[in-house]
Motif scaffolding. Sequence first.
Motif, PDB file in Angstrom:
ATOM      1  N   ASN A  61      -6.642  -8.533  14.656  1.00  0.00           N
ATOM      2  CA  ASN A  61      -5.273  -8.035  13.612  1.00  0.00           C
ATOM      3  C   ASN A  61      -5.961  -6.345  13.038  1.00  0.00           C
ATOM      4  OD1 ASN A  61      -3.896  -8.457  10.912  1.00  0.00           O
ATOM      5  ND2 ASN A  61      -3.005  -8.609  12.820  1.00  0.00           N
ATOM      6  N   LYS A  62      -6.685  -5.928  12.643  1.00  0.00           N
ATOM      7  CA  LYS A  62      -7.324  -4.722  11.284  1.00  0.00           C
ATOM      8  C   LYS A  62      -6.890  -3.707  12.755  1.00  0.00           C
ATOM      9  CE  LYS A  62      -7.112  -6.470   8.117  1.00  0.00           C
ATOM     10  NZ  LYS A  62      -5.815  -6.335   6.638  1.00  0.00           N
ATOM     11  N   LEU A  63      -8.463  -4.675  13.850  1.00  0.00           N
ATOM     12  CA  LEU A  63      -8.171  -3.666  15.357  1.00  0.00           C
ATOM     13  C   LEU A  63      -6.268  -3.148  15.792  1.00  0.00           C
ATOM     14  CD1 LEU A  63      -9.259  -1.272  17.142  1.00  0.00           C
ATOM     15  CD2 LEU A  63      -9.914  -3.888  18.340  1.00  0.00           C
ATOM     16  N   SER A  64      -5.898  -3.772  15.864  1.00  0.00           N
ATOM     17  CA  SER A  64      -4.003  -3.342  16.660  1.00  0.00           C
ATOM     18  C   SER A  64      -3.173  -2.739  15.185  1.00  0.00           C
ATOM     19  CB  SER A  64      -3.265  -4.754  16.960  1.00  0.00           C
ATOM     20  OG  SER A  64      -2.200  -4.992  16.919  1.00  0.00           O
ATOM     21  N   TYR A  65      -3.664  -3.333  14.406  1.00  0.00           N
ATOM     22  CA  TYR A  65      -2.801  -2.059  13.537  1.00  0.00           C
ATOM     23  C   TYR A  65      -3.442  -0.963  13.236  1.00  0.00           C
ATOM     24  CZ  TYR A  65      -0.003  -5.828  11.220  1.00  0.00           C
ATOM     25  OH  TYR A  65       0.894  -6.868  10.842  1.00  0.00           O
ATOM     26  N   GLY A  66      -4.681  -1.003  13.787  1.00  0.00           N
ATOM     27  CA  GLY A  66      -5.269   0.725  13.003  1.00  0.00           C
ATOM     28  C   GLY A  66      -5.189   1.709  14.840  1.00  0.00           C
ATOM     29  N   LEU A  67      -4.733   1.562  15.854  1.00  0.00           N
ATOM     30  CA  LEU A  67      -4.788   1.519  16.812  1.00  0.00           C
ATOM     31  C   LEU A  67      -4.284   3.040  16.857  1.00  0.00           C
ATOM     32  CD1 LEU A  67      -5.996   1.286  19.924  1.00  0.00           C
ATOM     33  CD2 LEU A  67      -4.145   0.178  20.184  1.00  0.00           C
TER      34      LEU A  67
ATOM     35  N   SER B 282       1.091   7.573   9.800  1.00  0.00           N
ATOM     36  CA  SER B 282       0.457   6.553   8.737  1.00  0.00           C
ATOM     37  C   SER B 282       0.924   7.255   7.530  1.00  0.00           C
ATOM     38  CB  SER B 282      -0.832   8.105   8.973  1.00  0.00           C
ATOM     39  OG  SER B 282      -2.089   7.283   7.867  1.00  0.00           O
ATOM     40  N   TYR B 283       1.590   8.766   6.913  1.00  0.00           N
ATOM     41  CA  TYR B 283       2.188   8.676   5.987  1.00  0.00           C
ATOM     42  C   TYR B 283       2.984   7.551   6.080  1.00  0.00           C
ATOM     43  CZ  TYR B 283       3.658  10.593   1.809  1.00  0.00           C
ATOM     44  OH  TYR B 283       3.776  10.975   0.189  1.00  0.00           O
ATOM     45  N   SER B 284       3.863   6.742   6.767  1.00  0.00           N
ATOM     46  CA  SER B 284       4.890   6.264   6.339  1.00  0.00           C
ATOM     47  C   SER B 284       4.703   4.430   6.579  1.00  0.00           C
ATOM     48  CB  SER B 284       5.976   6.236   8.321  1.00  0.00           C
ATOM     49  OG  SER B 284       7.589   5.240   7.583  1.00  0.00           O
ATOM     50  N   SER B 285       3.176   4.654   7.498  1.00  0.00           N
ATOM     51  CA  SER B 285       2.591   3.302   6.725  1.00  0.00           C
ATOM     52  C   SER B 285       2.447   2.722   5.606  1.00  0.00           C
ATOM     53  CB  SER B 285       1.468   2.751   8.330  1.00  0.00           C
ATOM     54  OG  SER B 285       2.778   3.010   9.394  1.00  0.00           O
ATOM     55  N   LEU B 286       1.992   3.895   4.988  1.00  0.00           N
ATOM     56  CA  LEU B 286       1.103   3.945   3.854  1.00  0.00           C
ATOM     57  C   LEU B 286       1.944   3.735   2.823  1.00  0.00           C
ATOM     58  CD1 LEU B 286      -1.534   4.459   1.768  1.00  0.00           C
ATOM     59  CD2 LEU B 286      -1.245   6.710   1.467  1.00  0.00           C
ATOM     60  N   ILE B 287       3.120   4.380   2.559  1.00  0.00           N
ATOM     61  CA  ILE B 287       4.365   4.208   1.530  1.00  0.00           C
ATOM     62  C   ILE B 287       4.966   3.081   1.580  1.00  0.00           C
ATOM     63  CG2 ILE B 287       6.760   5.622   0.977  1.00  0.00           C
ATOM     64  CD1 ILE B 287       3.713   6.753  -0.026  1.00  0.00           C
ATOM     65  N   VAL B 288       5.577   2.145   2.719  1.00  0.00           N
ATOM     66  CA  VAL B 288       6.041   0.784   2.730  1.00  0.00           C
ATOM     67  C   VAL B 288       5.580   0.080   2.927  1.00  0.00           C
ATOM     68  CG1 VAL B 288       7.465  -0.029   4.474  1.00  0.00           C
ATOM     69  CG2 VAL B 288       8.118   2.300   4.172  1.00  0.00           C
ATOM     70  N   LEU B 289       4.202  -0.335   3.572  1.00  0.00           N
ATOM     71  CA  LEU B 289       3.505  -1.333   4.368  1.00  0.00           C
ATOM     72  C   LEU B 289       2.243  -0.934   2.486  1.00  0.00           C
ATOM     73  CD1 LEU B 289       2.273  -1.107   7.294  1.00  0.00           C
ATOM     74  CD2 LEU B 289       3.784  -2.389   7.071  1.00  0.00           C
ATOM     75  N   GLY B 290       2.032  -0.709   1.676  1.00  0.00           N
ATOM     76  CA  GLY B 290       1.559  -0.668   0.901  1.00  0.00           C
ATOM     77  C   GLY B 290       1.109  -1.831  -0.548  1.00  0.00           C
TER      78      GLY B 290
ATOM     79  N   PHE C  48      -5.706 -16.738  17.791  1.00  0.00           N
ATOM     80  CA  PHE C  48      -6.663 -15.825  18.348  1.00  0.00           C
ATOM     81  C   PHE C  48      -6.315 -15.040  19.460  1.00  0.00           C
ATOM     82  CE2 PHE C  48     -10.557 -14.870  20.595  1.00  0.00           C
ATOM     83  CZ  PHE C  48     -10.803 -13.490  20.229  1.00  0.00           C
ATOM     84  N   VAL C  49      -5.603 -16.283  20.688  1.00  0.00           N
ATOM     85  CA  VAL C  49      -4.489 -15.560  21.707  1.00  0.00           C
ATOM     86  C   VAL C  49      -3.755 -14.451  21.374  1.00  0.00           C
ATOM     87  CG1 VAL C  49      -3.385 -16.570  23.933  1.00  0.00           C
ATOM     88  CG2 VAL C  49      -5.326 -17.653  22.936  1.00  0.00           C
ATOM     89  N   MET C  50      -2.734 -15.092  20.510  1.00  0.00           N
ATOM     90  CA  MET C  50      -1.507 -13.925  19.962  1.00  0.00           C
ATOM     91  C   MET C  50      -1.641 -12.338  19.780  1.00  0.00           C
ATOM     92  SD  MET C  50       1.243 -14.530  17.274  1.00  0.00           S
ATOM     93  CE  MET C  50       0.174 -14.248  15.850  1.00  0.00           C
ATOM     94  N   GLU C  51      -2.759 -12.590  18.558  1.00  0.00           N
ATOM     95  CA  GLU C  51      -3.618 -11.257  18.527  1.00  0.00           C
ATOM     96  C   GLU C  51      -3.713 -10.240  19.863  1.00  0.00           C
ATOM     97  OE1 GLU C  51      -3.100 -10.083  15.825  1.00  0.00           O
ATOM     98  OE2 GLU C  51      -2.980 -11.358  14.457  1.00  0.00           O
ATOM     99  N   ILE C  52      -4.487 -10.867  20.546  1.00  0.00           N
ATOM    100  CA  ILE C  52      -4.887 -10.130  21.390  1.00  0.00           C
ATOM    101  C   ILE C  52      -4.397 -10.320  22.762  1.00  0.00           C
ATOM    102  CG2 ILE C  52      -6.701 -10.994  24.135  1.00  0.00           C
ATOM    103  CD1 ILE C  52      -8.240 -12.885  22.834  1.00  0.00           C
ATOM    104  N   LEU C  53      -3.032 -10.703  22.453  1.00  0.00           N
ATOM    105  CA  LEU C  53      -2.054 -10.310  23.805  1.00  0.00           C
ATOM    106  C   LEU C  53      -0.580  -9.409  22.817  1.00  0.00           C
ATOM    107  CD1 LEU C  53      -0.084 -13.974  24.478  1.00  0.00           C
ATOM    108  CD2 LEU C  53      -1.930 -11.891  26.069  1.00  0.00           C
ATOM    109  N   ILE C  54      -0.867  -9.665  21.601  1.00  0.00           N
ATOM    110  CA  ILE C  54      -0.411  -7.831  21.295  1.00  0.00           C
ATOM    111  C   ILE C  54      -0.868  -7.021  21.297  1.00  0.00           C
ATOM    112  CG2 ILE C  54      -0.187  -6.859  18.491  1.00  0.00           C
ATOM    113  CD1 ILE C  54       0.925 -10.232  17.841  1.00  0.00           C
ATOM    114  N   LEU C  55      -2.480  -7.106  20.972  1.00  0.00           N
ATOM    115  CA  LEU C  55      -3.099  -5.886  21.187  1.00  0.00           C
ATOM    116  C   LEU C  55      -3.230  -5.343  22.309  1.00  0.00           C
ATOM    117  CD1 LEU C  55      -5.957  -3.459  19.768  1.00  0.00           C
ATOM    118  CD2 LEU C  55      -7.227  -5.760  20.708  1.00  0.00           C
ATOM    119  N   ALA C  56      -2.929  -5.768  23.480  1.00  0.00           N
ATOM    120  CA  ALA C  56      -3.787  -5.278  24.979  1.00  0.00           C
ATOM    121  C   ALA C  56      -2.219  -5.342  25.137  1.00  0.00           C
ATOM    122  CB  ALA C  56      -3.628  -6.638  25.847  1.00  0.00           C
ATOM    123  N   VAL C  57      -0.577  -5.748  24.959  1.00  0.00           N
ATOM    124  CA  VAL C  57       0.365  -4.689  24.739  1.00  0.00           C
ATOM    125  C   VAL C  57       0.378  -3.794  24.407  1.00  0.00           C
ATOM    126  CG1 VAL C  57       1.351  -7.287  25.511  1.00  0.00           C
ATOM    127  CG2 VAL C  57       1.907  -6.233  23.353  1.00  0.00           C
TER     128      VAL C  57
END
Length: 211
Positions: free
Chosen positions: A24-30, A48-56, A158-167
């Motif tokens: 999950n962390k890898l997918s978000y940082g990809l 990165s700035y957009s994600s920081l301002i909103v997701l923080g 785990f399966v869902m996170e793999i699929l999200i990363l793979a796509v």
Amino acid sequence: ANMQRAFVKYRDFARYYMPAAFVNKLSYGLPIILLPLYYDLSIAGYFSYSSLIVLGPMSILSASMQQVFYQKIASMEADGEALHPYLLATYKKLFRLGLLPHVVLFLFAPWIFSFVFGAQWETSGEYTRYLMPWFFMIFMNTSVSSIYVVRNRQKQVFVMEILILAVRFRKPWPIVLGILVATLANHAMAGALGSWVTTVLGPDVLRWILG
């Protein structure tokens, strides 16, 4: 005996949930890694700035609500109550709570970013506008994600996170196969380590450690 049953019942937590958190962390940082490879470095900066301002701020609010949600559904699960009605009611509350600020940012993010942070960040506001549907889904799902832990559905996570990363890749299957091999190796090492620790420490010591 009770300790052994607990190990068997929750064995998927160590097997799948921790690897899922890593994926999950890898997918978000990809995107931060890939954007400079295909576009200009400034594009990654705006994203990165957009994600920081909103997701923080969103992550702080979601973490607080997740703790309340987890305590409630854990108690309901222990009492044998149905979780679906409470889950549905929570989704409705999250939708009402998050809809207005997300709509406002979708409509006015470029102007807000320009006014608050300076005209040079207006482009980041444009990125924020088009990322708002994704941010809204993150807000909706993060707050209730602990239901997978309560229902012991870590394998599905785990399966869902793999699929999200793979796509996110043009060629997803090498990513899926690589993670599968790493997972199998992790299971083998974890099983060997668990057997060795049990042999060395003994059941009395393990019972004292685990309380």
